[in-house]
Scaffold this active site. Structure first.
Site, PDB file in Angstrom:
ATOM      1  N   ASP A  84       0.839  -0.936  -0.134  1.00 14.56           N
ATOM      2  CA  ASP A  84       0.010  -0.058  -0.118  1.00 14.56           C
ATOM      3  C   ASP A  84       0.958   1.402   0.020  1.00 14.56           C
ATOM      4  O   ASP A  84       2.136   1.216   0.397  1.00 14.56           O
ATOM      5  CB  ASP A  84      -0.937   0.017   1.193  1.00 14.56           C
ATOM      6  N   ASP A  86      -0.417   5.128   0.910  1.00 13.45           N
ATOM      7  CA  ASP A  86      -0.767   6.185   1.941  1.00 13.45           C
ATOM      8  C   ASP A  86      -0.706   5.501   3.172  1.00 13.45           C
ATOM      9  O   ASP A  86      -1.124   4.530   3.512  1.00 13.45           O
ATOM     10  CB  ASP A  86      -2.428   6.486   1.646  1.00 13.45           C
TER      11      ASP A  86
END
Length: 294
Positions: A84, A86
């Protein structure tokens, strides 16, 4: 055979290691001698017994800045990482920072928080937040990235070390290409999968171009990349912090929740709450001498 890796960067003592060994021993596990990956930083404890029981018992240890990863020993050096972006590979939520430029950060951040906790449907929450940014000048995207986006400590070292040892790396995010493409390049990812903000006449329309990257995309990317390179899922690692990361975290051979929301932590094989991303190198058995510093 399983291995428990205790990580406490610069603060790991023999007493803490002995407690872990004693806990495993008292719960019926056949425990081997500890092996220091880096003295004072990280140690491996190999054992035979129950993976579930060991995770449950070692989770009871309360020593401040201690992270514990328990996993099968044979498959620990991964050949594919899906990550991922963020609040994982970077230290912020890009859409929240964009919202600040529009004077909407509290409103949009509240939606982001609920989505990451799993309280809202991700696609619906994304559409709602992006719609609020409609009319923003496209130039703000680059301005926001330069001023607000910072890489998470250890991100480059993690990816560069894994790549140096033959692993493939893919950044998969529900965030936006305007941020993810430069971030992926800066860290050294082999591939980036992200959402595209629709722009007309130099302004955001408030819409995301289909197909939307969501939790199912993250899971599908993991399985497709593994299949493409002939890798069993046991040879994969997935890392993220929110509810939309859960499908890929649970599918990977080692699913890591990084400084996570509760839903992701509960779903993951292990949670890294105290250390930076280099903890994932110790979890794979890499001592510092084998790291490629980023």
């Amino acid at each position: 055979m399983f291995v428990a890796t205790l990580i406490a960067d610069g603060k790991l003592t023999g007493e803490v290691v002995r407690e872990a060994i004693d806990r495993l021993d008292m719960t019926g596990h056949d425990v081997g001698a500890p092996h220091w990956l880096d003295v004072g930083d990280a140690v491996d404890i190999a054992f035979e017994g129950s993976l579930v029981s060991a995770r449950k018992e070692l989770a009871k240890m309360d020593h401040g800045a201690l992270d514990v990863v328990v996993q099968p020993l044979g498959d620990r050096t991964k050949k594919l990482i899906i990550a991922d972006m963020d609040s994982t590979m970077i230290r912020c939520e890009c859409i929240d920072e964009l919202a600040d430029y529009a004077g909407l950060k509290p409103q949009i951040s509240a939606i982001t928080e609920r989505a990451m906790k799993g309280e809202l449907d991700f696609r619906a929450a994304l559409a709602e937040r992006v719609a609020l940014l409609g009319g923003m000048d496209e130039s703000v995207l680059a301005e926001c990235r330069i001023e607000r986006v910072r890489l998470t400590r250890g991100a480059r070292t993690l990816i560069q070390t894994m790549k140096a040892h033959g692993a493939r790396s893919v950044l998969v995010t529900g965030g936006f290409t305007a941020f993810a493409d430069p971030v992926g390049e800066a860290i050294g990812f082999d591939r980036v999968v992200a959402n595209v903000l629709e722009v007309v006449d130099g302004k955001l329309t408030g819409r995301v171009t289909e197909p939307v990257v969501d939790a199912s995309t993250k899971h599908a990317t993991l399985t497709a990349e593994a299949a493409k390179y002939g890798l069993p899922l046991a040879d994969t690692l997935a890392v993220g912090d929110g509810a939309n990361d859960i499908p890929m975290i649970t599918a990977a051979g080692l699913g890591i929740a990084y400084h996570p929301h509760a839903a992701a932590a509960q779903a993951a094989d292990a949670a890294i709450r105290h250390h930076d991303l280099t903890a994932l190198l110790w979890a794979q058995g890499y001592p510092r001498r084998d790291w490629v510093l980023g």
